[in-house]
Design an enzyme around this catalytic site. Structure first.
Site, short mmCIF file in Angstrom:
data_model
loop_
_atom_site.label_atom_id
_atom_site.label_comp_id
_atom_site.label_asym_id
_atom_site.label_seq_id
_atom_site.Cartn_x
_atom_site.Cartn_y
_atom_site.Cartn_z
N GLU A 254 0.82 -1.21 0.00
CA GLU A 254 0.00 0.00 0.00
C GLU A 254 0.86 1.27 0.00
OE1 GLU A 254 -2.77 2.66 -0.20
OE2 GLU A 254 -3.38 0.56 -0.17
N THR A 296 -5.72 1.60 -5.61
CA THR A 296 -5.39 0.21 -5.32
C THR A 296 -6.16 -0.75 -6.22
OG1 THR A 296 -4.89 0.73 -3.02
CG2 THR A 296 -5.29 -1.57 -3.54
N HIS A 411 -1.50 3.47 4.63
CA HIS A 411 -2.52 4.16 3.84
C HIS A 411 -2.73 5.57 4.38
CE1 HIS A 411 -6.21 5.06 1.71
NE2 HIS A 411 -6.17 3.90 1.09
N ASP A 470 1.50 -0.32 -4.96
CA ASP A 470 0.25 -0.18 -5.71
C ASP A 470 0.06 1.20 -6.33
OD1 ASP A 470 -0.26 1.12 -3.32
OD2 ASP A 470 -2.22 0.18 -2.99
N HIS A 471 0.51 2.24 -5.65
CA HIS A 471 0.39 3.60 -6.19
C HIS A 471 1.21 4.54 -5.31
CE1 HIS A 471 -2.41 4.51 -2.90
NE2 HIS A 471 -3.08 3.42 -3.24
#
Length: 626
Positions: A254, A296, A411, A470-471
């Site tokens: 994440e 995500t 996150h 993921d990003h």
């Protein structure tokens, strides 16, 4: 020219001008819209005008003064809420809202912490024009008239409104030819036609794309299939099937960006375990995330299908019922048990529906885990207990299995209990950036414990372990503090480099004991599917996919991001400029032209597959069993 009695100003005009000025000020203060010349600045200034003059001008047809006033106040509140929603959304995503995003209502409850973190007490200023209008209604100064105007003045009013609109569109088209066909860049649309007109155009696009599936047929797939076949990259003969028959564990890291790898903060190592782990793995250091608004879920879509996500909204919501040939489905057909593992509400990002379309045999959601207040923080279950309980679930899975795991603790807004902080926060004026390093460090510790438990459970030696970021975690809105940390200005070229995320492939008995390699092949999340399948000995020659096996000798060093930016081993395209990667200097755009055409073609082909649900027409059989 409109003549107002006693030089009074119509109340609708005041409402339109107030919101016009406010919108322009928001452009300049809340959004990072890049302006290259005075003409672009002028377009940015006038682009809210035509829409606002039209909407507020409709009140001129109402006979009742009370109804006219009520309409203007309500429209002012409604339009202010729209622009403010974009401000809050932009603070984290550095992007503008689209209609598909607004349809993702099932996510709103889970987005609480992130949303609250982007709402500030001083945001009341975004509604100050509404307050002014209410005061004008209450005190009714002589300068303002609330009376209905006559037909001639109304006609003149809307002629002026139309003239402003055509002036705006004419100048915008001169600055950016084929403006409305370049919908992958929302900033360009907002900069040229305005935020409100952009939302109208977005509604048009949604209606248009909804009709594409109904009108699609198998012939739409021919050109795409020919393109994919012509660009197929055959497997590396030495590595094809090297992980044949192993369990496949894929971990989505994440919000993890590559700049944290082998880096320190306040003299403390950020990712001590991963730094060692990549020495025993294949580590790709020129690997990029390619997500859009789905974040995500978009990364999952890329990994599963080797297709690009959509430019608007999330495929997990907008096209969950489509036919796909996913990584999970491919492994199902080759004797694998397939499962998604995420200790969150199963409906978040519509996973309970989408995972069925992707062919997962089992979804281990929050109901499969023992979640308590003690083992949760921020968005939910902490990564360490998540990994611990996941291994227990894996021990009961049929083998070989494919398990995709989604971490959660790192996150936004990067909240962590004091007892879980293994390093100190960074010290800057940006609390988000400060906290980010602590949650990355916690995630690193969680992965360490996960690998240890896999070994104890006897699963480690029989698995291939894949990890990918993921990003991004730190958006463009935090460039000042990121510049402080990196010790350099965050230029568009540096920002593009910050879109790199880790990609790690660990094969016990193959890459461990110091046999790992750092590979600088340029790639992205779209390449993960063919890369994994070829390592498992599964042929993908007949598959419709845009990714390439990163180990293939035929692999082209090229990757395109969802917004049209792209990177090769020699060049990079960002902020409408072509850069030489060796030096970071701007060069003539002609060097990037061929790659730009390729990037746009692949994005367009992928969109057509999704919007038309074209894979339902694809009947090619899958490759041979393992």
């Amino acid at each position: 020219m409109i003549k107002f009695k006693k030089m009074n100003i119509l109340f609708p005009v005041i409402g339109a001008i107030a919101l016009w000025i406010k919108t322009y000020l928001i452009y300049k203060t809340a959004f990072q819209i890049k302006i290259e010349n005075w003409m672009q600045e002028f377009i940015l200034f006038i682009n809210p005008a035509s829409f606002l003059l039209f909407v507020f001008g409709l009140s001129l047809f109402f006979k009742s003064e009370k109804v006219r006033i009520r309409y203007i106040i309500l429209m002012s509140v409604f339009l202010s809420l729209i622009i403010y929603a974009n401000v809050v959304f932009y603070r984290f995503f550095t992007d503008f809202l689209t209609l598909p995003v607004l349809f993702q209502t099932s996510n709103f409850g889970d987005l609480g912490d992130s949303a609250v973190a982007e709402i500030h007490w001083w945001d009341f200023v975004y509604f100050i024009d509404v307050i002014i209008l209410m005061l004008l209604v209450k005190f009714k100064p002589s300068l303002v008239t609330f009376k209905q105007t006559n037909r001639i003045n109304r006609r003149a009013y809307f002629l002026v409104t139309g003239a402003v609109l055509f002036l705006n569109l004419g100048l915008a088209e001169a600055q950016r030819p084929q403006l409305l066909s370049r919908t992958f860049d929302r900033e360009i649309l907002v900069k040229n036609i305005g935020s409100f007109n952009y939302h109208l155009y977005d509604i048009f696009l949604q209606s248009k794309t909804s009709a594409q599936k109904a009108l699609a047929n198998g012939s739409n797939l021919i050109d795409i299939e020919n393109y994919v076949r012509a660009n197929y990259a055959k497997p590396n003969e030495k590595l094809f099937g090297i992980a044949k028959g192993r369990n496949v564990i894929v971990i989505s890291l994440e919000s993890t960006q590559s700049f944290v790898i082998n880096s320190e903060v306040n003299g403390q190592v950020i990712t001590p375990f991963l730094n060692e782990f990549i020495q025993d793995s294949y580590y790709f250091d020129q690997f990029y995330h390619q997500t859009g608004q789905g974040k995500t879920s978009d990364s999952e879509f890329l990994v599963e299908n080797s297709l690009f996500p959509l430019n608007r909204g999330a495929v997990f919501f907008t096209h969950a019922s489509n036919e796909y040939n996913s990584l999970a489905e491919k492994l199902n057909q080759n004797g694998y048990f397939t499962a998604g593992m995420h200790a969150n509400n199963k409906s978040f990002w519509n996973r309970d529906i989408m995972y069925k379309s992707l062919g997962y045999q089992r979804f281990y959601s929050s109901t499969s885990y023992s979640i308590t207040d003690e083992n949760s923080v921020g968005w939910g279950m902490k990564d360490i207990p998540f990994f611990e309980q996941s291994v227990d679930l894996m021990k009961n899975m049929p083998t070989p299995f494919y398990a995709k795991m989604l971490t959660l603790t790192n996150h936004h807004p990067f909240i962590l209990n004091e007892s879980d902080k293994l390093i100190n926060e960074y010290t800057s004026s940006d609390k988000t950036v400060n906290r980010y390093f602590t949650t990355v460090r916690y995630q690193d510790e969680a992965i360490k414990k996960f690998i240890e438990k896999l070994k104890v459970a006897g699963l480690y030696d029989h698995s291939i372990i894949v990890m990918y970021g993921d990003h991004y975690g730190i958006s463009e809105n935090h460039h000042h503090s990121m510049g402080e940390y990196l010790g350099k200005e965050i230029t568009p070229y540096v920002n593009l480099d910050l879109q790199r995320v880790p990609f790690i492939i660990h094969i016990p008995g193959v890459t461990d004991n110091g046999r790992g390699k750092v590979l600088s092949e340029v790639g992205g999340q779209i390449d993960i599917r063919p890369t994994i399948l070829h390592l498992l000995g599964v042929d993908t020659k007949k598959d419709i996919q845009f990714g390439k096996d990163l180990f293939s000798p035929d692999h082209l060093n090229f990757t395109v991001l969802r917004d049209g930016q792209f990177i090769t081993d020699k060049y990079a395209w960002t902020a409408n400029n072509c850069y030489l990667r060796d030096t970071g200097e701007v060069i003539d755009k002609s060097f990037c032209r061929d790659f730009q055409e390729k990037a746009n073609m692949e994005l367009d082909y992928s969109d057509k597959i999704i919007y038309g649900d074209l894979l339902r027409f694809y009947t090619s059989t899958v490759s041979d069993n393992l």
